[in-house]
Design an enzyme around this catalytic site. Sequence first.
Site, PDB file in Angstrom:
ATOM      1  N   ARG A 194      -0.698   8.478  23.859  1.00 55.46           N
ATOM      2  CA  ARG A 194      -1.284   7.464  23.153  1.00 55.46           C
ATOM      3  C   ARG A 194      -1.552   6.182  23.867  1.00 55.46           C
ATOM      4  NH1 ARG A 194       1.076   8.547  16.999  1.00 55.46           N
ATOM      5  NH2 ARG A 194       0.349  10.648  17.040  1.00 55.46           N
TER       6      ARG A 194
ATOM      7  N   ASP B 137      -0.682  -1.383   4.631  1.00 53.26           N
ATOM      8  CA  ASP B 137      -0.426  -0.938   5.847  1.00 53.26           C
ATOM      9  C   ASP B 137      -0.256  -1.653   7.043  1.00 53.26           C
ATOM     10  OD1 ASP B 137      -0.534   2.598   6.755  1.00 53.26           O
ATOM     11  OD2 ASP B 137      -1.002   1.171   8.515  1.00 53.26           O
TER      12      ASP B 137
HETATM   13  C1  LIG Z   1       1.481   9.185   7.892  1.00 52.12           C
HETATM   14  S1  LIG Z   1       0.756   7.777   7.321  1.00 52.12           S
HETATM   15  C2  LIG Z   1       1.095   8.239   5.582  1.00 52.12           C
HETATM   16  C3  LIG Z   1      -0.094   7.999   4.895  1.00 52.12           C
HETATM   17  C4  LIG Z   1       0.071   8.302   3.147  1.00 52.12           C
HETATM   18  N1  LIG Z   1       1.188   7.570   2.606  1.00 52.12           N
HETATM   19  C5  LIG Z   1       0.362   9.670   3.129  1.00 52.12           C
HETATM   20  O1  LIG Z   1       1.410  10.108   2.626  1.00 52.12           O
HETATM   21  O2  LIG Z   1      -0.255  10.456   3.421  1.00 52.12           O
HETATM   22  C6  LIG Z   1       2.003   6.671   7.766  1.00 52.12           C
HETATM   23  C7  LIG Z   1       1.475   5.276   7.871  1.00 52.12           C
HETATM   24  O3  LIG Z   1       2.523   4.356   7.794  1.00 52.12           O
HETATM   25  C8  LIG Z   1       2.155   3.221   8.537  1.00 52.12           C
HETATM   26  N2  LIG Z   1       3.335   2.349   8.832  1.00 52.12           N
HETATM   27  C9  LIG Z   1       4.185   2.549   9.898  1.00 52.12           C
HETATM   28  N3  LIG Z   1       4.959   1.670   9.973  1.00 52.12           N
HETATM   29  C10 LIG Z   1       4.836   0.809   9.243  1.00 52.12           C
HETATM   30  C11 LIG Z   1       5.453  -0.560   8.650  1.00 52.12           C
HETATM   31  N4  LIG Z   1       6.480  -0.935   9.171  1.00 52.12           N
HETATM   32  N5  LIG Z   1       4.925  -1.134   7.831  1.00 52.12           N
HETATM   33  C12 LIG Z   1       3.720  -0.768   6.915  1.00 52.12           C
HETATM   34  N6  LIG Z   1       3.163   0.434   7.379  1.00 52.12           N
HETATM   35  C13 LIG Z   1       3.502   1.159   8.395  1.00 52.12           C
HETATM   36  C14 LIG Z   1       1.341   3.508   9.543  1.00 52.12           C
HETATM   37  O4  LIG Z   1       0.330   2.768  10.024  1.00 52.12           O
HETATM   38  C15 LIG Z   1       0.441   4.902   8.877  1.00 52.12           C
HETATM   39  O5  LIG Z   1      -0.750   4.696   8.240  1.00 52.12           O
END
Ligand SMILES: C[S@@+](CC[C@H](N)C(=O)[O-])C[C@H]1O[C@@H](n2cnc3c(N)ncnc32)[C@H](O)[C@@H]1O
Length: 291
Positions: free
Chosen positions: A32, A140
């Site tokens: 990445r 997000d």
């Molecule tokens: C795998 S995606 C999940 C998307 C959706 N909730 C789902 O279940 O399909 C995880 C998301 O969490 C976000 N994320 C990671 N750490 C975070 C944080 N500390 N605060 C807010 N968002 C975060 C990432 O940017 C990513 O878009």
Amino acid sequence: MRDSDYQFIRELVYKTSRIDLGPDKRELVSSRLSKRLKATQIASISEYCRFLQEEESAEELANLIDAISTNHTFFFREHQHFDFLKDHIIPEMLQRRAKENWPCFNVWSAASSSGEEPYSISIHLTENLKGWPWRIEATDISHRILQKARVGIYRKDSLSKTAPALIRSHFQQGFGPHEGNFRVKPHIQSPVTFRHLNLLDGAFPFKEQFHLIFCRNVMIYFDRPTQEELVNKLARKLGPGGYLFVGHSESLSGIKHSLKVIKPAIFQNPLAPVAASPGHGHTRHAHATHT
Ligand SMILES: C[S@@+](CC[C@H](N)C(=O)[O-])C[C@H]1O[C@@H](n2cnc3c(N)ncnc32)[C@H](O)[C@@H]1O
């Protein structure tokens, strides 16, 4: 990637986002980071780490978190949540609404990624919550992914779990050079507000409490103390009787919180305050096992 560079990136990512990369993600991180090296025209990971320590690299820190975080998602992921919403929560909330006179149904998609989750909720509420306005906050940590979410255009594979009738009603299909693209229609987009938010960075910026919070498939990236902190922060933003959805692969067993376990990956804020029981204070343990 050198040990010391990996350790530096691991600590920086944890400090910034609380994402816990663990000791064995070196290859993933390295691949990445290669995108960031290309974008910044920096020759090596060691040099990139040195750059991240300089004051003028603050903007690059956001790009690093963007590159590290996993954004995978799709429409109507984990259909059990949508089924439960339709069959149990919506009828229950409509009954309570009649007595308690709530003006608006408030939903929060707390790690919304590129928008598939909040738009799925918006489609679901359009179909099933007639005659009651709703709004959806979608947040997000990734600026890049939020930009994609605001645009609201998706490829067909993102819709593989979406019923064809829903696609016809709620998406505009692209033609010619836009063949294979699906744009969310304005009536689905307009109740959703996207904003940048780090879930672990201070107080949440919302005055209101929510009827529903979706915080799915993000807690797996956090360690136990962070998960416990986050679940308890989220619980405080749920109104009485409000529901929290987490991902089915995210076990909250062993985490102390005040929510009732309704089903695997579904929790409810009690309607009445929980009575203190000896030895347990005001907290309950989740006993559900999530597979
Ligand atoms: C795998 S995606 C999940 C998307 C959706 N909730 C789902 O279940 O399909 C995880 C998301 O969490 C976000 N994320 C990671 N750490 C975070 C944080 N500390 N605060 C807010 N968002 C975060 C990432 O940017 C990513 O878009």
